[in-house]
Write a protein that holds these residues in place. Structure first.
Motif, short mmCIF file in Angstrom:
data_model
loop_
_atom_site.label_atom_id
_atom_site.label_comp_id
_atom_site.label_asym_id
_atom_site.label_seq_id
_atom_site.Cartn_x
_atom_site.Cartn_y
_atom_site.Cartn_z
N LEU A 32 0.25 -1.21 0.31
CA LEU A 32 -0.09 -0.01 -0.09
C LEU A 32 0.69 1.07 -0.15
O LEU A 32 -0.18 1.97 -0.70
CB LEU A 32 -0.76 -0.10 1.07
N VAL A 33 1.51 1.26 1.08
CA VAL A 33 3.23 2.58 1.09
C VAL A 33 3.60 2.04 -0.21
O VAL A 33 3.90 3.54 -1.58
CB VAL A 33 3.99 1.79 1.45
N ARG A 34 3.78 0.97 -1.06
CA ARG A 34 4.67 1.78 -2.38
C ARG A 34 3.43 2.39 -3.91
O ARG A 34 3.93 3.32 -4.48
CB ARG A 34 4.94 0.12 -3.01
N GLN A 35 2.04 1.88 -3.71
CA GLN A 35 1.08 2.15 -4.43
C GLN A 35 0.79 3.82 -3.85
O GLN A 35 0.53 4.54 -4.90
CB GLN A 35 -0.62 1.49 -3.67
N VAL A 36 0.16 4.03 -3.33
CA VAL A 36 0.57 5.65 -2.61
C VAL A 36 1.72 6.68 -3.37
O VAL A 36 1.11 7.71 -3.76
CB VAL A 36 0.71 5.81 -0.92
N SER A 37 3.04 5.82 -2.71
CA SER A 37 3.95 6.75 -3.73
C SER A 37 3.80 6.82 -4.90
O SER A 37 4.26 7.72 -5.06
CB SER A 37 5.41 5.54 -3.22
N SER A 38 3.78 5.55 -5.85
CA SER A 38 3.08 5.41 -7.15
C SER A 38 2.48 7.02 -7.89
O SER A 38 2.75 7.53 -8.78
CB SER A 38 3.01 4.56 -7.97
N LEU A 39 1.92 6.74 -6.61
CA LEU A 39 0.64 7.76 -7.07
C LEU A 39 0.77 9.31 -6.78
O LEU A 39 0.39 10.13 -7.87
CB LEU A 39 -1.24 7.32 -6.25
#
Length: 102
Positions: free
Chosen positions: A49-56
């Protein structure tokens, strides 16, 4: 050490991507900051989830930069990404609070 291990321990955040570029450094920074916000010993779903939020967040910043430079940008795309980012960020925080209560 296999790819899953490298992803888990943070040595390879994105397989096949050179994270030394400006965008790569910004992505690493965002992952670190969002992870620090949640604390130590994140679960694999929290890390994902952290990686997804960072990518967004990175993509939103890139589009906003193009907009400020006067380039044509799909405003709907920024709005959709911002909405998705807000939802994922709330999920990240809710999940952490829930785990902290346990």
């Amino acid at each position: 050490m296999n790819l899953r291990d490298k992803l888990s321990n943070g040595t390879r955040l994105m397989p096949g991507v050179d994270l030394r570029s400006a965008a790569g450094r910004r992505y690493r920074y965002l992952v670190t900051e969002y992870s620090n916000e949640l604390g130590t010993e994140l679960t694999e779903p929290e890390k994902a989830l952290v990686r997804q939020v960072s990518s967004l967040q990175l993509r939103i910043e890139q589009l906003q930069g193009r907009l400020v430079q006067g380039e044509d940008v799909d405003a709907d795309q920024i709005i959709r990404l911002a909405s998705e980012h807000r939802q994922r960020n709330c999920e990240k925080r809710r999940g952490h609070r829930f785990r902290a209560i346990l």
